[in-house]
Design a protein around this motif. Structure first.
Motif, PDB file in Angstrom:
ATOM      1  N   ILE A   1      -8.263   9.882  -7.514  1.00 32.42           N
ATOM      2  CA  ILE A   1      -6.643   9.650  -7.603  1.00 32.42           C
ATOM      3  C   ILE A   1      -6.305   9.226  -9.049  1.00 32.42           C
ATOM      4  CG2 ILE A   1      -6.721   7.367  -6.945  1.00 32.42           C
ATOM      5  CD1 ILE A   1      -4.114   7.911  -5.081  1.00 32.42           C
ATOM      6  N   SER A   2      -5.128   9.821  -9.716  1.00 30.81           N
ATOM      7  CA  SER A   2      -4.610   9.215 -10.781  1.00 30.81           C
ATOM      8  C   SER A   2      -3.192   9.155 -10.883  1.00 30.81           C
ATOM      9  CB  SER A   2      -5.126  10.244 -11.992  1.00 30.81           C
ATOM     10  OG  SER A   2      -4.601  11.404 -11.641  1.00 30.81           O
TER      11      SER A   2
ATOM     12  N   TYR B   1       0.610  -4.390 -11.164  1.00 26.55           N
ATOM     13  CA  TYR B   1      -0.941  -3.846 -11.122  1.00 26.55           C
ATOM     14  C   TYR B   1      -0.601  -2.783 -10.130  1.00 26.55           C
ATOM     15  CZ  TYR B   1      -2.979  -7.806 -13.694  1.00 26.55           C
ATOM     16  OH  TYR B   1      -3.380  -8.612 -14.420  1.00 26.55           O
ATOM     17  N   ILE B   2      -1.282  -1.566 -10.445  1.00 26.68           N
ATOM     18  CA  ILE B   2      -1.471  -0.624  -9.559  1.00 26.68           C
ATOM     19  C   ILE B   2      -3.068  -0.236  -9.611  1.00 26.68           C
ATOM     20  CG2 ILE B   2      -0.804   2.049  -8.848  1.00 26.68           C
ATOM     21  CD1 ILE B   2       1.641   1.633 -10.558  1.00 26.68           C
ATOM     22  N   ILE B   3      -3.688  -0.452  -8.163  1.00 27.99           N
ATOM     23  CA  ILE B   3      -4.803  -0.186  -8.217  1.00 27.99           C
ATOM     24  C   ILE B   3      -5.375   0.794  -7.361  1.00 27.99           C
ATOM     25  CG2 ILE B   3      -7.075  -1.507  -7.340  1.00 27.99           C
ATOM     26  CD1 ILE B   3      -5.076  -4.070  -8.076  1.00 27.99           C
ATOM     27  N   SER B   4      -6.560   1.373  -7.791  1.00 34.26           N
ATOM     28  CA  SER B   4      -7.082   2.420  -6.670  1.00 34.26           C
ATOM     29  C   SER B   4      -7.863   1.856  -5.682  1.00 34.26           C
ATOM     30  CB  SER B   4      -7.941   3.518  -7.781  1.00 34.26           C
ATOM     31  OG  SER B   4      -8.722   4.414  -6.782  1.00 34.26           O
ATOM     32  N   LEU B   5      -7.684   2.280  -4.528  1.00 37.92           N
ATOM     33  CA  LEU B   5      -8.558   1.847  -3.577  1.00 37.92           C
ATOM     34  C   LEU B   5      -9.710   2.705  -3.018  1.00 37.92           C
ATOM     35  CD1 LEU B   5      -5.682   0.406  -0.996  1.00 37.92           C
ATOM     36  CD2 LEU B   5      -7.069  -0.953  -2.989  1.00 37.92           C
ATOM     37  N   ILE B   6      -9.945   3.489  -3.982  1.00 38.77           N
ATOM     38  CA  ILE B   6     -10.989   4.560  -3.930  1.00 38.77           C
ATOM     39  C   ILE B   6     -12.270   3.678  -4.333  1.00 38.77           C
ATOM     40  CG2 ILE B   6     -12.358   6.663  -4.594  1.00 38.77           C
ATOM     41  CD1 ILE B   6      -9.469   7.780  -4.510  1.00 38.77           C
TER      42      ILE B   6
ATOM     43  N   ILE C   1       0.739  -1.286  -0.104  1.00 41.25           N
ATOM     44  CA  ILE C   1       0.140   0.118  -0.020  1.00 41.25           C
ATOM     45  C   ILE C   1       0.790   1.225   0.077  1.00 41.25           C
ATOM     46  CG2 ILE C   1      -1.780   1.311   1.128  1.00 41.25           C
ATOM     47  CD1 ILE C   1      -2.571  -1.345   2.423  1.00 41.25           C
ATOM     48  N   ASP C   2       0.416   2.093  -0.725  1.00 43.46           N
ATOM     49  CA  ASP C   2       1.048   3.390  -0.777  1.00 43.46           C
ATOM     50  C   ASP C   2       1.607   4.015   0.623  1.00 43.46           C
ATOM     51  OD1 ASP C   2       1.851   6.371  -1.008  1.00 43.46           O
ATOM     52  OD2 ASP C   2       1.826   5.764  -3.131  1.00 43.46           O
ATOM     53  N   PRO C   3       2.733   4.297   1.194  1.00 45.78           N
ATOM     54  CA  PRO C   3       3.073   4.526   2.636  1.00 45.78           C
ATOM     55  C   PRO C   3       2.767   5.837   2.872  1.00 45.78           C
ATOM     56  CG  PRO C   3       5.092   4.586   1.361  1.00 45.78           C
ATOM     57  CD  PRO C   3       4.042   3.905   0.292  1.00 45.78           C
ATOM     58  N   ARG C   4       2.175   6.763   1.981  1.00 47.89           N
ATOM     59  CA  ARG C   4       1.914   7.987   2.092  1.00 47.89           C
ATOM     60  C   ARG C   4       0.384   8.017   2.563  1.00 47.89           C
ATOM     61  NH1 ARG C   4       4.083   9.978  -3.854  1.00 47.89           N
ATOM     62  NH2 ARG C   4       2.920   7.980  -4.113  1.00 47.89           N
ATOM     63  N   GLY C   5      -0.222   6.930   2.842  1.00 47.32           N
ATOM     64  CA  GLY C   5      -1.534   7.118   2.899  1.00 47.32           C
ATOM     65  C   GLY C   5      -2.542   7.232   1.699  1.00 47.32           C
ATOM     66  N   TYR C   6      -1.728   7.421   0.630  1.00 49.07           N
ATOM     67  CA  TYR C   6      -2.624   7.364  -0.547  1.00 49.07           C
ATOM     68  C   TYR C   6      -3.515   6.147  -0.873  1.00 49.07           C
ATOM     69  CZ  TYR C   6       0.368  11.365  -1.944  1.00 49.07           C
ATOM     70  OH  TYR C   6       0.980  12.581  -1.880  1.00 49.07           O
ATOM     71  N   PRO C   7      -4.664   6.240  -1.344  1.00 49.48           N
ATOM     72  CA  PRO C   7      -5.554   4.973  -1.513  1.00 49.48           C
ATOM     73  C   PRO C   7      -4.781   4.150  -2.890  1.00 49.48           C
ATOM     74  CG  PRO C   7      -6.612   6.873  -2.201  1.00 49.48           C
ATOM     75  CD  PRO C   7      -5.497   7.348  -1.516  1.00 49.48           C
ATOM     76  N   LEU C   8      -3.587   3.672  -2.729  1.00 49.78           N
ATOM     77  CA  LEU C   8      -3.044   3.080  -3.969  1.00 49.78           C
ATOM     78  C   LEU C   8      -2.574   1.819  -3.499  1.00 49.78           C
ATOM     79  CD1 LEU C   8      -1.070   5.847  -5.763  1.00 49.78           C
ATOM     80  CD2 LEU C   8      -3.142   4.670  -6.662  1.00 49.78           C
ATOM     81  N   MET C   9      -2.656   0.609  -4.166  1.00 43.68           N
ATOM     82  CA  MET C   9      -2.296  -0.680  -3.954  1.00 43.68           C
ATOM     83  C   MET C   9      -1.382  -1.261  -5.141  1.00 43.68           C
ATOM     84  SD  MET C   9      -3.960  -4.078  -3.039  1.00 43.68           S
ATOM     85  CE  MET C   9      -2.925  -5.740  -2.444  1.00 43.68           C
TER      86      MET C   9
END
Length: 558
Positions: free
Chosen positions: A313-314, A246-251, A222-230
């Motif tokens: 997020i993009s 894969y880069i996946i939006s957790l939104i 998971i993005d360590p910045r707290g961004y909703p990205l996996m």
């Protein structure tokens, strides 16, 4: 390591066993011993009293890196290529300089966001654990399915995060979970092609699983910045489709980026291109760093645009700079372990025993050391009171006969400080022995001070192994515990306010153990019913772990 071998699980999970006839990285198990049988303990004291070299507050590495006579890449005829803009280049200079900080600075969100928690790979525990009765109790169990392989594989560590309330509000969480204060979510990419989301309190789904349709045997991030990205990589071909990142939006669960591992620069025979290593992110430069089993190390500028207020997020990945290598061994090229990142340096071992230090800002090879055999377990790193850095890791048995090696290495120059050899490891061409787990390095001021705790598999026969605590300064045995089964799973350390230290360890026979960290004594155990290859995480008092028997468990430490 070989890829496809048969498993027979417990009678209790016979249905799962039928589905698991052909599996990745599993042993043949005809009978599962009771966890209580894994209890033979040998305690040894180091013959030399040692002093701690770690201070209680974070210490910054202050060394520069260079090779020595013993770590010169020319010793191994290493040919190192840097690839930028789709071509091999003679030199490279990163426009924005990567400088990883101390491990305590990596995560800006509460939780465990990558394999072994951070850029130093120091462990998989978060929060305060209160241990009173020294018990392990199953809180919840969830079933998962199969996709050629079953359950959760190696390294297979779940991720756990306590999202802030604003981030929760923009995610596709179930309404009752969105409203739940201090929700802690476990995120698990598994071999059945799904990514699952669990409330660690009761195992209920926090949102619907994401179906990707590719096997995930390694550990995502998971993005360590707290961004909703996996970030998660697949571990095998699927209907002719190569493994991929894969880069996946957790939104909303959408795939934002998909990149095949079938790279035109692969040197590995057969073009194998899975992703077992867990990626990390340099927050300041917005750069993703990801090793591949193809032998290619990727760095990717993400250009992340996260608007929390708008709930969007993009990413626009570009400037993909990578490295590849060949050497005189002619053996299997590839990275299955995860990168350790310290300052501007990246450390990683490969499939036939070479260990590398790479400058992240030039992508040049700084030093190379031959550790004799397959490096599957991810190293752990520490900084001493003088700013000197050291790496600790072990090897499995693939090429060097029947011996497994545990090392302490000087991070500044690749010199081997000490080696501990375990001889006559039982060889199995299908299921590796030796060290496949990542070590625990004890904290100063605890009973684990000066200890390096690491599993070694197949030490007596093909189904047996040990968990050993070595003196980190000398490599001498401090205690050694004979296990009724070997393990590929990584041990996890727990420290309590009352000054105690404990170890959680899982085995291939399906046992999970709570051990006294000072001597290895078993305090509690449970049978999980089938093979455990994955590595657990501990969030406060809850252990999350998945098995090859198609189960994910939430276990309470009491």
């Amino acid at each position: 390591m070989k890829r496809i071998i048969p498993v027979i699980c417990l009678a209790l999970v016979a249905v799962c066993a039928v589905l698991s006839v052909f599996v990745y990285r599993a042993t043949t198990i005809n009978d599962v011993s009771s966890p209580s049988e894994e209890s033979s303990l040998i305690v040894q004291s180091s013959s030399e009293e040692s002093t701690s070299s770690v201070v209680s507050t974070p210490s910054k590495p202050n060394y520069s890196v260079t090779f020595t006579e013993n770590s010169n890449p020319k010793n191994w005829n290493v040919k190192w290529d840097i690839i930028s803009g789709g071509s091999i280049v003679s030199t490279y200079s990163r426009p924005e300089k990567i400088t990883f900080g101390d491990a305590s600075e990596y995560n800006r969100v509460q939780g465990i966001t990558t394999f072994r928690g951070n850029n130093y790979r120091t462990g998989a525990t978060f929060g305060e654990t209160v241990i009173i009765n020294k018990t392990l109790t199953t809180k919840w169990t969830k079933s998962i399915s199969s996709l050629k392989w079953t359950g959760c594989g190696w390294t297979g560590q779940p991720l756990v995060v306590r999202w802030d309330e604003e981030t929760k509000s923009i995610m596709n969480l179930k309404p009752e979970k969105k409203d739940k204060k201090d929700l802690v979510e476990a995120i698990y990419a598994t071999l059945d092609g799904h990514i699952y989301f669990y409330d660690i309190e009761d195992g209920s789904y926090t949102r619907e699983p994401i179906w990707v349709g590719m096997n995930f045997k390694g550990s995502g991030a998971i993005d360590p910045r707290g961004y909703p990205l996996m970030y998660v990589g697949s571990g095998d071909y699927r209907d002719g489709k190569p493994p991929r990142m894969y880069i996946i939006s957790l939104i909303d669960g959408k795939i934002l980026h998909e990149q095949s591992g079938k790279d035109p620069f692969i040197k590995r025979s057969g073009g194998w291109c899975a992703f077992d290593g867990s990626p990390i992110v340099d927050a300041e430069t917005d750069t993703l760093i990801w090793p591949g089993e193809s032998g290619i190390l990727y760095t990717i500028k993400l250009h992340t645009n996260y608007d929390k207020a708008a709930g969007t997020i993009s990413i626009e990945p570009e400037n993909i700079v990578k490295t590849r290598y060949t050497d005189k061994s002619g053996k299997r090229y590839g990275y299955e372990s995860s990168v350790v990142a310290v300052g501007e340096y990246l450390y990683i071992g490969d499939n036939h025993g070479m260990f590398y230090c790479v400058n992240a800002n030039t992508m040049a090879l700084e030093w190379a050391q031959n550790l004799k055999d397959d490096i599957n377990g991810t190293p752990t790193f520490e900084v001493d009171e003088n700013g000197k850095g050291y790496l600790y890791l072990g090897t499995s048995t693939e090429y060097a006969g029947r011996d497994s090696y545990i090392y302490k290495i000087d991070a500044s120059n690749g010199e081997i400080v000490w080696t501990k050899t375990y001889e006559n490891i039982q060889f199995d061409e299908n299921v590796s022995g030796g060290v496949l787990g990542s070590p625990v390095l004890g904290k100063k001021g605890t009973p684990l001070e000066n200890m390096l705790i690491i599993p070694v598999g197949k030490t007596e026969n093909s189904n047996r192994g040990i968990l050993v605590a070595l003196n980190k300064n000398t490599g001498e045995v401090m205690w050694e515990k004979k296990m009724g089964s070997y393990t590929w799973s990584s041990p996890t350390a727990i420290y309590t306010k009352d000054g105690k230290a404990y170890i959680i360890i899982c085995t291939a026979m399906g046992g999970i153990y709570l051990l006294d960290g000072s001597n290895g004594e078993t305090l509690a155990n449970l049978s999980l019913g089938s093979t455990v290859e994955a590595s657990p995480v501990v969030f406060e008092n809850t252990v999350i772990i998945g098995t090859r028997g198609q189960k994910v468990f939430g276990i309470e430490i009491g």
